[in-house]
Structure formats: structure tokens, C-alpha cells
Design a protein around this motif. Structure first.
Motif, PDB file in Angstrom:
ATOM      1  N   SER A   1      39.532  32.583  27.810  1.00 28.17           N
ATOM      2  CA  SER A   1      39.084  32.920  29.157  1.00 28.17           C
ATOM      3  C   SER A   1      39.428  31.821  30.150  1.00 28.17           C
ATOM      4  O   SER A   1      39.690  30.683  29.773  1.00 28.17           O
ATOM      5  CB  SER A   1      37.583  33.217  29.178  1.00 28.17           C
ATOM      6  OG  SER A   1      36.846  32.143  28.650  1.00 28.17           O
TER       7      SER A   1
ATOM      8  N   ARG B   1      45.550  41.002  36.809  1.00 29.71           N
ATOM      9  CA  ARG B   1      45.088  42.129  35.986  1.00 29.71           C
ATOM     10  C   ARG B   1      46.273  42.991  35.554  1.00 29.71           C
ATOM     11  O   ARG B   1      46.407  43.348  34.388  1.00 29.71           O
ATOM     12  CB  ARG B   1      44.070  42.975  36.748  1.00 29.71           C
ATOM     13  CG  ARG B   1      43.533  44.147  35.918  1.00 29.71           C
ATOM     14  CD  ARG B   1      42.648  45.078  36.723  1.00 29.71           C
ATOM     15  NE  ARG B   1      41.455  44.462  37.234  1.00 29.71           N
ATOM     16  CZ  ARG B   1      40.315  44.340  36.553  1.00 29.71           C
ATOM     17  NH1 ARG B   1      40.251  44.779  35.315  1.00 29.71           N
ATOM     18  NH2 ARG B   1      39.270  43.787  37.107  1.00 29.71           N
TER      19      ARG B   1
ATOM     20  N   ASP C   1      47.440  43.422  31.732  1.00 28.25           N
ATOM     21  CA  ASP C   1      47.128  44.752  31.215  1.00 28.25           C
ATOM     22  C   ASP C   1      48.379  45.574  30.892  1.00 28.25           C
ATOM     23  O   ASP C   1      48.274  46.734  30.533  1.00 28.25           O
ATOM     24  CB  ASP C   1      46.281  45.539  32.221  1.00 28.25           C
ATOM     25  CG  ASP C   1      44.827  45.106  32.227  1.00 28.25           C
ATOM     26  OD1 ASP C   1      44.433  44.310  31.354  1.00 28.25           O
ATOM     27  OD2 ASP C   1      44.084  45.561  33.116  1.00 28.25           O
TER      28      ASP C   1
ATOM     29  N   THR D   1      48.401  47.521  27.551  1.00 26.33           N
ATOM     30  CA  THR D   1      47.295  48.408  27.182  1.00 26.33           C
ATOM     31  C   THR D   1      47.797  49.774  26.726  1.00 26.33           C
ATOM     32  O   THR D   1      47.148  50.420  25.922  1.00 26.33           O
ATOM     33  CB  THR D   1      46.287  48.586  28.349  1.00 26.33           C
ATOM     34  OG1 THR D   1      46.980  49.046  29.489  1.00 26.33           O
ATOM     35  CG2 THR D   1      45.571  47.290  28.642  1.00 26.33           C
TER      36      THR D   1
ATOM     37  N   GLU E   1      39.070  41.555  31.126  1.00 23.43           N
ATOM     38  CA  GLU E   1      37.761  41.822  31.710  1.00 23.43           C
ATOM     39  C   GLU E   1      37.395  40.699  32.652  1.00 23.43           C
ATOM     40  O   GLU E   1      37.612  39.526  32.343  1.00 23.43           O
ATOM     41  CB  GLU E   1      36.694  41.903  30.615  1.00 23.43           C
ATOM     42  CG  GLU E   1      36.852  43.043  29.655  1.00 23.43           C
ATOM     43  CD  GLU E   1      35.831  42.982  28.523  1.00 23.43           C
ATOM     44  OE1 GLU E   1      34.788  42.307  28.675  1.00 23.43           O
ATOM     45  OE2 GLU E   1      36.096  43.602  27.489  1.00 23.43           O
TER      46      GLU E   1
ATOM     47  N   SER F   1      34.135  39.007  34.703  1.00 23.50           N
ATOM     48  CA  SER F   1      32.678  38.974  34.754  1.00 23.50           C
ATOM     49  C   SER F   1      32.250  37.790  35.593  1.00 23.50           C
ATOM     50  O   SER F   1      33.047  36.897  35.886  1.00 23.50           O
ATOM     51  CB  SER F   1      32.089  38.875  33.342  1.00 23.50           C
ATOM     52  OG  SER F   1      32.498  37.682  32.705  1.00 23.50           O
TER      53      SER F   1
END
Length: 197
Positions: free
Chosen positions: A44, A63, A67, A70, A78, A80
């Protein structure tokens, strides 16, 4: 550094060297051989959020970049926010893949680079890569962006806010030749509940 800086005892901060992150896969091999910790495939990046369109664009670019796989079974990143208001981006790679650690480090480097190149380097705080041993003990190797150094963080499972200081010192000694370890133990900040740990 100027004459007055020398007289007044000021020093220039170390310029961040994001390429230091590329030492993590080698350190992971040393850590597995010397202490039995293997990468979890989780890593992270922590940064202070900034409001505004430019920051939102970079966040979306990051992102999209991470991604891209995917559709081929990869897991999306993710975002947060922790109790202190910092934003965490969690990246995942298969832990059992031969190149999983290297791919994860590439992802972490890409996030840091995108934020730095976009002018948001001062908002970057740290990056971490998670590890676990056969006894399910957690360990993270934390990269301090503003210091250009690493330190180990080992929370005690079920111990609330307790750290395994002995393990952290053992890892420091084990990885002294692999990573630029932070010498000031006062800067080995706890990252309780960090995604990827």
C-alpha cells in the motif's frame, strides 16, 4: 547547503529516491531465507489527500493503470481513509507467483511516481509491503518517502497496539545489506491497521 545552514545546524532533507523500492524483491528473498517471512502479495501507499481536479485526475489515472489486469483475473486497487484522514491505496498481486513481489513493487513505484510527477510529492508519506511467517505473524517493510529509508514494523497479533520490537531489530540486522534502513528508531512510526499489513 549555505554557510548559515552549517552554522545553525540545519541540514538538507534527503531527496526521495523511489528507485529504492526496487530493492524490496531482493530483501524479500533474504527475509524468507533468514526469518521465514514470505510476501503476502499486498502492498500500500499512504498519502495526505488533497482536494482539487488535478489530484482527482491523478488518482483516477493511478486506478486505471493498476486496474488494467482486472479483466484477466486481477484484483482492482482499493482506496480507503484511516482515522487520521490519510488516504491509503491497496494493491494486490498473487503471493505465490514467482514475480509477484516484483510486480507489486512496480505497482507501488508507479503510484508514488505518478503522485510525485503530478506535483503531489509532499503529500506522500510511506509505502509498505506485507509479509507473514508460518506462525501467521505479520510484518511490513515500510518505505518513508521523505527520508528515502525503510524500517520493519511488526505488530503483535491480538496484542492491541503492541509491537514485536525484538523481531523488528532482528529484521533490521538481517536486511542491513539489502535496504537503506532508517537509523533513527524514533522514526519507525507504527502503522496500525494499515491496508496490506
Amino acid at each position: 547547503m549555505g554557510f548559515l545552514d552549517v552554522i545553525l545546524g540545519r541540514s538538507k532533507p534527503v531527496r526521495p529516491d523511489l528507485d529504492q523500492l526496487f530493492a524490496l524483491p531482493s530483501a524479500a528473498v533474504t527475509l524468507q531465507a533468514g526469518a521465514g517471512f514470505t510476501p503476502t502479495g499486498l502492498g500500500s501507499v499512504c498519502f495526505a489527500s488533497v482536494e482539487g481536479g488535478a489530484f482527482d485526475r491523478i488518482r483516477e489515472e493511478v486506478r486505471e493503470l493498476l486496474d488494467t489486469d482486472t479483466g484477466h483475473g486481477g484484483v482492482p486497487v482499493e482506496f480507503s481513509r484511516d482515522d487520521y484522514g490519510y488516504t491509503w491505496l491497496l494493491a494486490r498481486q498473487p503471493a505465490d507467483a514467482a514475480d509477484g513481489a516484483a510486480t507489486l513493487v512496480n505497482d507501488l513505484h508507479a503510484v508514488n511516481s505518478a503522485l510525485q510527477d503530478g506535483g503531489f510529492g509532499p503529500q506522500l508519506l510511506c509505502s509498505l509491503m506485507g509479509f507473514r511467517d508460518a506462525g501467521q505473524r505479520s510484518l511490513a517493510l515500510v518505505y518513508l518517502y521523505k527520508r528515502g529509508t525503510f524500517y520493519p514494523f511488526a505488530p503483535v497479533a491480538g496484542g492491541g497496539d503492541k509491537r514485536d520490537n525484538g523481531l523488528e531489530l532482528q529484521v533490521r540486522a538481517l536486511l542491513a545489506d539489502d535496504l537503506r534502513i532508517e537509523k533513527d528508531l524514533g522514526r519507525w512510526f507504527p502503522v496500525w491497521g494499515a491496508p496490506g499489513l
